[in-house]
Design a protein around this motif. Sequence first.
Motif, short mmCIF file in Angstrom:
data_model
loop_
_atom_site.label_atom_id
_atom_site.label_comp_id
_atom_site.label_asym_id
_atom_site.label_seq_id
_atom_site.Cartn_x
_atom_site.Cartn_y
_atom_site.Cartn_z
N UNK A 239 72.50 63.99 20.31
CA UNK A 239 71.98 64.57 21.46
C UNK A 239 72.79 64.16 22.76
N UNK A 240 73.18 64.79 23.54
CA UNK A 240 73.79 64.27 24.77
C UNK A 240 72.87 64.79 25.95
N UNK A 241 72.79 63.99 26.95
CA UNK A 241 72.13 64.39 28.02
C UNK A 241 73.13 64.32 29.42
N UNK A 242 72.76 65.13 30.20
CA UNK A 242 73.64 64.95 31.45
C UNK A 242 72.73 65.44 32.70
N UNK A 243 72.62 64.64 33.58
CA UNK A 243 71.94 64.77 34.92
C UNK A 243 72.75 65.25 35.99
N UNK A 244 71.89 65.92 36.92
CA UNK A 244 72.48 66.63 38.34
C UNK A 244 73.54 67.69 37.83
N UNK A 245 73.43 68.42 36.83
CA UNK A 245 74.19 69.62 36.57
C UNK A 245 74.13 70.81 37.62
N UNK A 246 75.16 71.05 38.22
CA UNK A 246 74.89 72.02 39.43
C UNK A 246 74.55 73.49 38.90
#
Length: 193
Positions: free
Chosen positions: A114-121
Amino acid sequence: MGKFDILCNEINDVCKSLQEEEKEEITDLKAFKAYSYIKNMYLDDVGDALLFCASMNLINTYVKQENSKLGYRFKTEFSYLISICANVGIQDMKIYLDKESRNKLLLVQFGKLQFSFHNVPLTNELLELSNGILETEFEWDGIRKQQCANTIFDMAKNNKDRRCFKTFRGKDLERKINSLVNKFEQGKIGFEY
């Protein structure tokens, strides 16, 4: 279980084993290489999407380092991943986008990895595209992927299963990346080539 599933489980297991180790340092060259993959690769199958996410994870780690030569603008590239998933469809991966949270969280899962990314436009186009392809419930696995971003990137890059190895223009991807890296090493181009 197929080769790709086994690879994702191996990457996940390696990530778990590295959680207590010192965070891997990202060099300018490695970050440039990952950035070049993101800007040039064609997403045709789940192996391509894995390399894309591993590259994004590596760059996301790199931009937090003092020596970084990139900003967070790279996150706009997620629109490419979501667009391909919405229009072409890539099997064996799940996407969750929390549109309501202030952090605009994007989770991408390949088997157990699993990959998580925050503040994706989130553009209106991206929100519209994402309707219908997103999972409704997700639970973060608690494994910090930025801790071992180099390792994940190398394992995804060395994977030969379920990848097309083409640029979005149909050219040989590795040849293109090697050419760009060579120019970068010679000082002929930078991140914004």
